[in-house]
Design a protein around this motif. Structure first.
Motif, PDB file in Angstrom:
ATOM      1  N   PHE A 112      43.345  29.150  40.053  1.00  0.00           N
ATOM      2  CA  PHE A 112      44.249  29.754  39.083  1.00  0.00           C
ATOM      3  C   PHE A 112      44.287  28.898  37.827  1.00  0.00           C
ATOM      4  O   PHE A 112      44.039  27.692  37.873  1.00  0.00           O
ATOM      5  CB  PHE A 112      45.663  29.882  39.658  1.00  0.00           C
ATOM      6  CG  PHE A 112      45.723  30.650  40.964  1.00  0.00           C
ATOM      7  CD1 PHE A 112      45.020  31.830  41.134  1.00  0.00           C
ATOM      8  CD2 PHE A 112      46.483  30.186  42.023  1.00  0.00           C
ATOM      9  CE1 PHE A 112      45.075  32.537  42.328  1.00  0.00           C
ATOM     10  CE2 PHE A 112      46.546  30.879  43.220  1.00  0.00           C
ATOM     11  CZ  PHE A 112      45.841  32.053  43.381  1.00  0.00           C
TER      12      PHE A 112
ATOM     13  N   VAL B 102      49.900  35.688  39.196  1.00  0.00           N
ATOM     14  CA  VAL B 102      49.483  35.623  40.596  1.00  0.00           C
ATOM     15  C   VAL B 102      50.442  36.469  41.431  1.00  0.00           C
ATOM     16  O   VAL B 102      51.655  36.299  41.360  1.00  0.00           O
ATOM     17  CB  VAL B 102      49.457  34.168  41.105  1.00  0.00           C
ATOM     18  CG1 VAL B 102      49.075  34.124  42.587  1.00  0.00           C
ATOM     19  CG2 VAL B 102      48.486  33.326  40.282  1.00  0.00           C
TER      20      VAL B 102
ATOM     21  N   GLY C 260      45.218  36.730  40.105  1.00  0.00           N
ATOM     22  CA  GLY C 260      44.999  36.075  41.389  1.00  0.00           C
ATOM     23  C   GLY C 260      45.968  36.613  42.418  1.00  0.00           C
ATOM     24  O   GLY C 260      46.989  37.214  42.071  1.00  0.00           O
TER      25      GLY C 260
ATOM     26  N   GLY D  22      39.275  37.856  40.245  1.00  0.00           N
ATOM     27  CA  GLY D  22      40.040  36.612  40.335  1.00  0.00           C
ATOM     28  C   GLY D  22      40.167  36.115  41.757  1.00  0.00           C
ATOM     29  O   GLY D  22      39.806  36.797  42.710  1.00  0.00           O
ATOM     30  N   PRO D  23      40.703  34.903  41.915  1.00  0.00           N
ATOM     31  CA  PRO D  23      40.835  34.307  43.244  1.00  0.00           C
ATOM     32  C   PRO D  23      41.796  35.085  44.142  1.00  0.00           C
ATOM     33  O   PRO D  23      42.880  35.473  43.714  1.00  0.00           O
ATOM     34  CB  PRO D  23      41.400  32.915  42.958  1.00  0.00           C
ATOM     35  CG  PRO D  23      41.203  32.672  41.504  1.00  0.00           C
ATOM     36  CD  PRO D  23      41.153  34.014  40.852  1.00  0.00           C
TER      37      PRO D  23
END
Length: 138
Positions: free
Chosen positions: A14, A20, A56, A85-86
């Protein structure tokens, strides 16, 4: 890595300004992990009801939850995840209450079309497993 990811939140991938999304929060989660992500991003975590794209995702997963539900949650979370994204599945470590079997996350990830990485220690009681769509990244 000398520190856990909760002490070094950038290990999650991130960045400052990232939004998130947090799924399946409950009162057993590690608030230090949450706080470090918020400190790094400068943004509060948003819950699964957030209806815009996010940068994320973290999913808190425990044994006893339905594996098919985990696959569905992964698909739902990935659908709002922008730019690949993660995405992380956080599980209690082996021997802790709620620790899933070793193949549970891997199996659910494959069902959802994702690869699961090797677990990373994120706090004294929680591991994190990064997911990636098949054919994406390292």
């Amino acid at each position: 890595m000398n520190q856990t990811a909760s002490q070094k939140a950038e290990e999650f991938g991130f960045k400052p300004g990232d939004i998130v999304q947090e799924w399946l929060w409950d009162d057993d989660v590690d608030d230090s992990v949450r706080a470090q992500i918020e400190k790094l991003t400068g943004e509060e975590l948003v819950d699964e009801d957030y209806d815009s794209a996010v940068d994320g995702v973290i999913v808190w997963w425990r044994d006893g939850d339905d594996e098919d539900e985990l696959s569905d949650t992964i698909v739902d979370a990935y659908s709002v995840l922008g730019q690949d994204g993660p995405m992380w599945i956080l599980t209690p470590k082996p021997g802790r209450p709620g620790a899933p079997g070793s193949s549970t996350v891997q199996s659910a990830a494959q069902t959802a079309g994702m690869n699961a990485a090797t677990p990373l220690t994120v706090s004294p009681d929680w591991n994190g497993i990064r997911l990636r769509a098949f054919g994406k990244g390292r």
